[in-house]
Design a protein around this motif. Structure first.
Motif, PDB file in Angstrom:
ATOM      1  N   GLU A 173       0.808  -1.217   0.000  1.00  0.00           N
ATOM      2  CA  GLU A 173       0.000   0.000   0.000  1.00  0.00           C
ATOM      3  C   GLU A 173       0.845   1.273   0.000  1.00  0.00           C
ATOM      4  OE1 GLU A 173      -2.695  -0.575   3.294  1.00  0.00           O
ATOM      5  OE2 GLU A 173      -4.072  -1.715   2.027  1.00  0.00           O
ATOM      6  N   GLU A 174       1.960   1.237  -0.730  1.00  0.00           N
ATOM      7  CA  GLU A 174       2.765   2.440  -0.901  1.00  0.00           C
ATOM      8  C   GLU A 174       2.217   3.292  -2.047  1.00  0.00           C
ATOM      9  OE1 GLU A 174       6.942   0.572   0.745  1.00  0.00           O
ATOM     10  OE2 GLU A 174       6.672   0.791  -1.407  1.00  0.00           O
ATOM     11  N   TYR A 192      -7.438   4.843  -5.755  1.00  0.00           N
ATOM     12  CA  TYR A 192      -8.521   5.422  -4.979  1.00  0.00           C
ATOM     13  C   TYR A 192      -9.441   6.114  -5.967  1.00  0.00           C
ATOM     14  CZ  TYR A 192     -10.988   8.396  -1.631  1.00  0.00           C
ATOM     15  OH  TYR A 192     -11.950   9.034  -0.893  1.00  0.00           O
ATOM     16  N   TYR A 213      -2.629   6.893  -6.276  1.00  0.00           N
ATOM     17  CA  TYR A 213      -2.227   7.846  -5.246  1.00  0.00           C
ATOM     18  C   TYR A 213      -1.071   7.268  -4.447  1.00  0.00           C
ATOM     19  CZ  TYR A 213      -6.484  10.546  -5.938  1.00  0.00           C
ATOM     20  OH  TYR A 213      -7.471  11.324  -6.471  1.00  0.00           O
ATOM     21  N   THR A 214      -0.134   8.151  -4.070  1.00  0.00           N
ATOM     22  CA  THR A 214       0.918   7.728  -3.151  1.00  0.00           C
ATOM     23  C   THR A 214       0.377   7.845  -1.735  1.00  0.00           C
ATOM     24  OG1 THR A 214       1.797   9.980  -3.058  1.00  0.00           O
ATOM     25  CG2 THR A 214       2.859   8.449  -4.584  1.00  0.00           C
ATOM     26  N   THR A 215       0.878   6.990  -0.869  1.00  0.00           N
ATOM     27  CA  THR A 215       0.510   7.046   0.537  1.00  0.00           C
ATOM     28  C   THR A 215       1.721   7.506   1.336  1.00  0.00           C
ATOM     29  OG1 THR A 215       1.187   4.765   0.979  1.00  0.00           O
ATOM     30  CG2 THR A 215      -1.107   5.106   0.220  1.00  0.00           C
ATOM     31  N   LYS A 224       3.265   5.779   3.432  1.00  0.00           N
ATOM     32  CA  LYS A 224       4.224   4.665   3.378  1.00  0.00           C
ATOM     33  C   LYS A 224       5.116   4.795   2.140  1.00  0.00           C
ATOM     34  CE  LYS A 224       1.023   1.268   5.348  1.00  0.00           C
ATOM     35  NZ  LYS A 224       0.293   0.024   5.021  1.00  0.00           N
ATOM     36  N   LYS A 280      -0.180  13.132   9.958  1.00  0.00           N
ATOM     37  CA  LYS A 280       0.067  12.328   8.758  1.00  0.00           C
ATOM     38  C   LYS A 280       0.066  13.214   7.514  1.00  0.00           C
ATOM     39  CE  LYS A 280      -1.775   8.188   6.523  1.00  0.00           C
ATOM     40  NZ  LYS A 280      -2.840   7.191   6.572  1.00  0.00           N
ATOM     41  N   HIS A 284       3.242  13.946   5.034  1.00  0.00           N
ATOM     42  CA  HIS A 284       3.085  13.651   3.616  1.00  0.00           C
ATOM     43  C   HIS A 284       3.445  14.868   2.763  1.00  0.00           C
ATOM     44  CE1 HIS A 284       1.238  12.253  -0.110  1.00  0.00           C
ATOM     45  NE2 HIS A 284       1.235  11.043   0.422  1.00  0.00           N
ATOM     46  N   SER A 323      -1.888  12.877  -3.685  1.00  0.00           N
ATOM     47  CA  SER A 323      -1.784  12.316  -2.346  1.00  0.00           C
ATOM     48  C   SER A 323      -3.146  11.883  -1.842  1.00  0.00           C
ATOM     49  CB  SER A 323      -1.229  13.391  -1.419  1.00  0.00           C
ATOM     50  OG  SER A 323      -1.622  13.175  -0.092  1.00  0.00           O
ATOM     51  N   ILE A 324      -3.210  10.698  -1.312  1.00  0.00           N
ATOM     52  CA  ILE A 324      -4.466  10.225  -0.719  1.00  0.00           C
ATOM     53  C   ILE A 324      -4.792  11.038   0.539  1.00  0.00           C
ATOM     54  CG2 ILE A 324      -3.489   8.387   0.713  1.00  0.00           C
ATOM     55  CD1 ILE A 324      -6.687   8.164  -1.368  1.00  0.00           C
ATOM     56  N   GLU A 325      -3.776  11.522   1.231  1.00  0.00           N
ATOM     57  CA  GLU A 325      -3.983  12.276   2.460  1.00  0.00           C
ATOM     58  C   GLU A 325      -4.665  13.616   2.220  1.00  0.00           C
ATOM     59  OE1 GLU A 325      -1.333  10.302   1.999  1.00  0.00           O
ATOM     60  OE2 GLU A 325      -1.719   8.974   3.682  1.00  0.00           O
TER      61      GLU A 325
END
Length: 189
Positions: free
Chosen positions: A71-72, A76, A81-83, A85, A165, A169, A182-184
Motif C-alpha cells: 500500500e505504498e 482510490y 495515489y501515493t501514501t 508509506k 500524517k 506527507h 496524495s491520498i492524504e
C-alpha cells in the motif's frame, strides 16, 4: 534493479527500473507487474480495477520503486495515489534525505494565518535534505466542519493523528517531488 514477488508462487523476479518515468519502464516489466496486479483484483486491489488501471499502477510502482502490495501506491476512486508509506520509502531510499523533525502543533500565529477553525487540528513537520539549506515544510490540518461531521458519524475522531500524517506527507512530497496526487489530501476542507 527492482524486484517483484509473485504472491501466488513466491517467485522473486528482478526488473530493471527506469529513471523515475513511468513511460520509460520496460514494457515486459510493466506487463508482468500488470498481470500480477490483476490476479489480486477484488482482494488487495479494487474488484472493478480495469486492465488499464492496473497497467498504470504497475508502471508507476516500477518507475518510483513503490510496492502496491504494501500500500505504498494505491488506487482510490480509480486513480493512483501515493501514501505516506510510499513517500517514506522514497525518502529513505534517497541519499539526500537528512531526516524528519518530530511534528509540532502550529503556533497561534500560524493557525490565524491559515484561518484555522476552533477545534481544528493543525500541525507542522520539517523534512531535511543534505543538498538544501532550508527544510521542506509541511502543514497538515484535520477537522474542518464537514470532515469533523463525517468522522463523528464514523466513530473515528483522531484529528491530531490525521493532521500529523498530512503534514508529514506534504513535507516529504515537497522534499522529494513526485508528480502523483496524495491520498492524504483528498478529505481536507
Amino acid at each position: 534493479m527492482s524486484q517483484i514477488i509473485d504472491h501466488e508462487t513466491g517467485e522473486i523476479r528482478s526488473l530493471t527500473v527506469a529513471g523515475r518515468s513511468a513511460l520509460q519502464v520496460s514494457p515486459d516489466a510493466a506487463a508482468a507487474q500488470t498481470t500480477l496486479l490483476m490476479k489480486h483484483a477484488g482482494g488487495l486491489f479494487p474488484r472493478d480495477m480495469s486492465q488499464a488501471q492496473a497497467a498504470i499502477l504497475a508502471r508507476l510502482s516500477l518507475a518510483y520503486g513503490l510496492d502496491p502490495f504494501a500500500e505504498e501506491i494505491i488506487l482510490y476512486q480509480g486513480k493512483p495515489y501515493t501514501t505516506i508509506k510510499g513517500l517514506n520509502r522514497v525518502a529513505a531510499n534517497d541519499e539526500r534525505f537528512d531526516g524528519m523533525e518530530d511534528p509540532v502543533p502550529a503556533t497561534p500565529e500560524q493557525r490565524e494565518a491559515f484561518l484555522c477553525m476552533p477545534g481544528e487540528a493543525f500541525w507542522l513537520v520539517r523534512v531535511w535534505r543534505k543538498d538544501r539549506r532550508l527544510p521542506a515544510v509541511g502543514y497538515g490540518r484535520a477537522g474542518g466542519k464537514t470532515e469533523r461531521n463525517d468522522l463523528v458519524k464514523s466513530g473515528r475522531l483522531d484529528l491530531a493523528d490525521m493532521a500529523i500524517k498530512r503534514a508529514k506527507h506534504r513535507a516529504l512530497r515537497e522534499a522529494f517531488a513526485m508528480p502523483l496526487p496524495s491520498i492524504e489530501d483528498q478529505n481536507e476542507d
